[in-house]
Motif scaffolding. Structure first.
Motif, PDB file in Angstrom:
ATOM      1  N   ALA A  25       6.537  15.713  16.740  1.00  0.00           N
ATOM      2  CA  ALA A  25       6.944  15.687  18.147  1.00  0.00           C
ATOM      3  C   ALA A  25       8.227  14.860  18.527  1.00  0.00           C
ATOM      4  O   ALA A  25       9.037  15.064  19.177  1.00  0.00           O
ATOM      5  N   LEU A  26       8.259  13.569  17.821  1.00  0.00           N
ATOM      6  CA  LEU A  26       9.374  12.952  18.151  1.00  0.00           C
ATOM      7  C   LEU A  26      10.447  13.291  17.616  1.00  0.00           C
ATOM      8  O   LEU A  26      11.544  12.804  18.543  1.00  0.00           O
ATOM      9  N   THR A  27      10.519  13.861  16.577  1.00  0.00           N
ATOM     10  CA  THR A  27      12.038  14.521  16.198  1.00  0.00           C
ATOM     11  C   THR A  27      12.185  15.942  17.089  1.00  0.00           C
ATOM     12  O   THR A  27      13.253  16.411  16.809  1.00  0.00           O
ATOM     13  N   THR A  58       0.930  14.111  17.928  1.00  0.00           N
ATOM     14  CA  THR A  58       2.167  13.428  18.270  1.00  0.00           C
ATOM     15  C   THR A  58       2.479  14.119  19.637  1.00  0.00           C
ATOM     16  O   THR A  58       2.380  15.182  19.687  1.00  0.00           O
ATOM     17  N   ILE A  59       2.903  13.117  20.545  1.00  0.00           N
ATOM     18  CA  ILE A  59       3.553  13.518  21.881  1.00  0.00           C
ATOM     19  C   ILE A  59       4.853  12.713  21.933  1.00  0.00           C
ATOM     20  O   ILE A  59       4.958  11.562  21.738  1.00  0.00           O
ATOM     21  N   ALA A  60       5.796  13.445  22.502  1.00  0.00           N
ATOM     22  CA  ALA A  60       7.098  12.804  22.543  1.00  0.00           C
ATOM     23  C   ALA A  60       7.647  13.322  23.828  1.00  0.00           C
ATOM     24  O   ALA A  60       7.768  14.606  24.101  1.00  0.00           O
ATOM     25  N   LEU A  64       4.911  18.282  21.378  1.00  0.00           N
ATOM     26  CA  LEU A  64       3.768  18.073  20.885  1.00  0.00           C
ATOM     27  C   LEU A  64       3.612  18.510  19.396  1.00  0.00           C
ATOM     28  O   LEU A  64       4.430  19.415  19.102  1.00  0.00           O
ATOM     29  N   ASP A  65       3.102  17.929  18.396  1.00  0.00           N
ATOM     30  CA  ASP A  65       2.724  18.321  17.254  1.00  0.00           C
ATOM     31  C   ASP A  65       0.991  18.234  17.050  1.00  0.00           C
ATOM     32  O   ASP A  65       0.581  17.211  17.367  1.00  0.00           O
ATOM     33  N   ARG A  66       0.305  19.268  16.714  1.00  0.00           N
ATOM     34  CA  ARG A  66      -1.097  19.267  16.527  1.00  0.00           C
ATOM     35  C   ARG A  66      -1.366  19.454  15.130  1.00  0.00           C
ATOM     36  O   ARG A  66      -1.467  20.649  14.456  1.00  0.00           O
ATOM     37  N   LEU A  68       4.585  24.490  11.335  1.00  0.00           N
ATOM     38  CA  LEU A  68       5.188  25.445  11.884  1.00  0.00           C
ATOM     39  C   LEU A  68       6.360  25.815  10.765  1.00  0.00           C
ATOM     40  O   LEU A  68       7.031  25.104  10.377  1.00  0.00           O
ATOM     41  N   THR A  69       6.332  27.178  10.002  1.00  0.00           N
ATOM     42  CA  THR A  69       7.424  27.430   9.111  1.00  0.00           C
ATOM     43  C   THR A  69       8.152  28.604   9.396  1.00  0.00           C
ATOM     44  O   THR A  69       9.143  28.917   8.561  1.00  0.00           O
ATOM     45  N   ASP A  70       7.861  29.115  10.466  1.00  0.00           N
ATOM     46  CA  ASP A  70       8.696  30.191  10.976  1.00  0.00           C
ATOM     47  C   ASP A  70      10.063  29.966  11.682  1.00  0.00           C
ATOM     48  O   ASP A  70       9.604  29.229  12.775  1.00  0.00           O
ATOM     49  N   LEU A  71      11.267  30.329  11.460  1.00  0.00           N
ATOM     50  CA  LEU A  71      12.426  29.895  12.044  1.00  0.00           C
ATOM     51  C   LEU A  71      12.424  30.262  13.546  1.00  0.00           C
ATOM     52  O   LEU A  71      12.870  29.581  14.334  1.00  0.00           O
TER      53      LEU A  71
END
Length: 307
Positions: A163-165, A225-227, A214-216, A194-197
């Protein structure tokens, strides 16, 4: 994929990247009139995308500058002073956004405030190149778990999973252009990555709309992470403020944590713009015998992203 892409773990490719950057600096020194991205790519034997990322990073770091025609030339002096002159004192990094006022202690205070509000490990990340991201500050008490695999530098090949990036990528048109041009698959770090563009582009659109990412369990299994961006007075968003927590904590308290990240980042942006005082308010007091750990890193890299 270009040789200059640096995978997790660094190794010989990191050295190869450093050698390429030194070659680029030498080429710029040999061409006082400057080089365009196509010229530099041809001289280095790299893709145009790699040359553009390298030029962007060198300019943002102060080693080079663009003229009115868009050609890049070596700057009159590197960030530490005159070329070849000994550094008399450690340089103040100043504002992360050239031309904006120095935020002073605002960003460090925001990182601490986020930790105090959530009791989760908090991070400040700066984009030091087009998509080169560096963790410049962390807060958390002793014993609080650190996000697995997250060091002082987030490899561009991992930026889609954190999430930070994601917040920083959502503000980078150059990144989207490079993804379209190169079309390489995104790296799978966990089963949730996530691997799909097309899906990534859709998510970045959503990040821009919501102002939070977010990333789960996409970067590390069991963690999230949350950003949110900290926006500079000129409107640039090269700084992300966020936290890491267990995936279980996110599932239980997502709304509360998202609101805290948004609020602290928005306050830091307002403080930086001078709209409100720089002294943080409303932070919960430290718990008895609690010691807040502080971590800082000032690293940068010169690499095109592996997409």
């Amino acid at each position: 994929m270009d040789d200059d892409v640096v995978p997790a773990g660094g190794g010989s490719r990191s050295l190869k990247t450093a050698a390429t950057v030194l070659r680029a600096l030498r080429l710029l020194g040999d061409h006082p009139g400057g080089l365009c991205a196509a010229d530099l790519a041809a001289e280095l034997g790299k893709s145009a995308a790699t040359a553009r990322y390298m030029i962007n990073t060198l300019c943002e770091a102060g080693y080079a500058e663009r003229d009115g025609s868009g050609r890049c030339r070596l700057s009159d002096a590197p960030p530490w002073g005159s070329w070849g002159a000994p550094a008399e004192a450690e340089a103040d990094p100043g504002s992360p956004v050239p031309g904006d006022p120095d935020p002073g202690a605002i960003l460090a205070e925001a990182t601490t405030e986020l930790y105090r509000r959530t009791r989760q490990r908090s991070y400040l990340v700066r984009r030091t190149g087009t998509v080169v991201a560096t963790v410049t500050d962390t807060r958390g008490h002793q014993g609080l778990a650190k996000h697995p695999g997250l060091g002082t530098h987030v490899p561009p090949s991992h930026a889609h999973a954190l999430a930070l990036t994601k917040v920083l990528l959502a503000t980078s048109a150059e990144y989207v252009e490079a993804v379209d041009e190169e079309g390489e698959p995104l790296e799978r770090l966990t089963d949730s990555s996530l691997t799909d563009l097309a899906a990534l582009r859709a998510e970045l659109d959503e990040v821009r709309r919501r102002g939070v990412a977010l990333d789960r369990e996409e970067f590390a299994a069991g963690f999230a992470t949350i950003a949110a961006p900290v926006v500079s007075p000129s409107g640039s968003a090269t700084v992300a403020l966020g936290l890491s927590c267990s995936a279980r904590r996110l599932a239980l308290d997502e709304d509360e944590l998202v609101d805290a990240v948004r609020a602290v980042a928005a306050r830091a942006s307002a403080q930086w713009a001078g709209e409100i005082g720089a002294r943080p308010v409303g932070m919960p007091p430290a718990r008895p015998n609690e010691t807040v750990e502080r971590g800082e890193a000032l690293l940068s890299g010169f690499s095109a992203p592996r997409r």
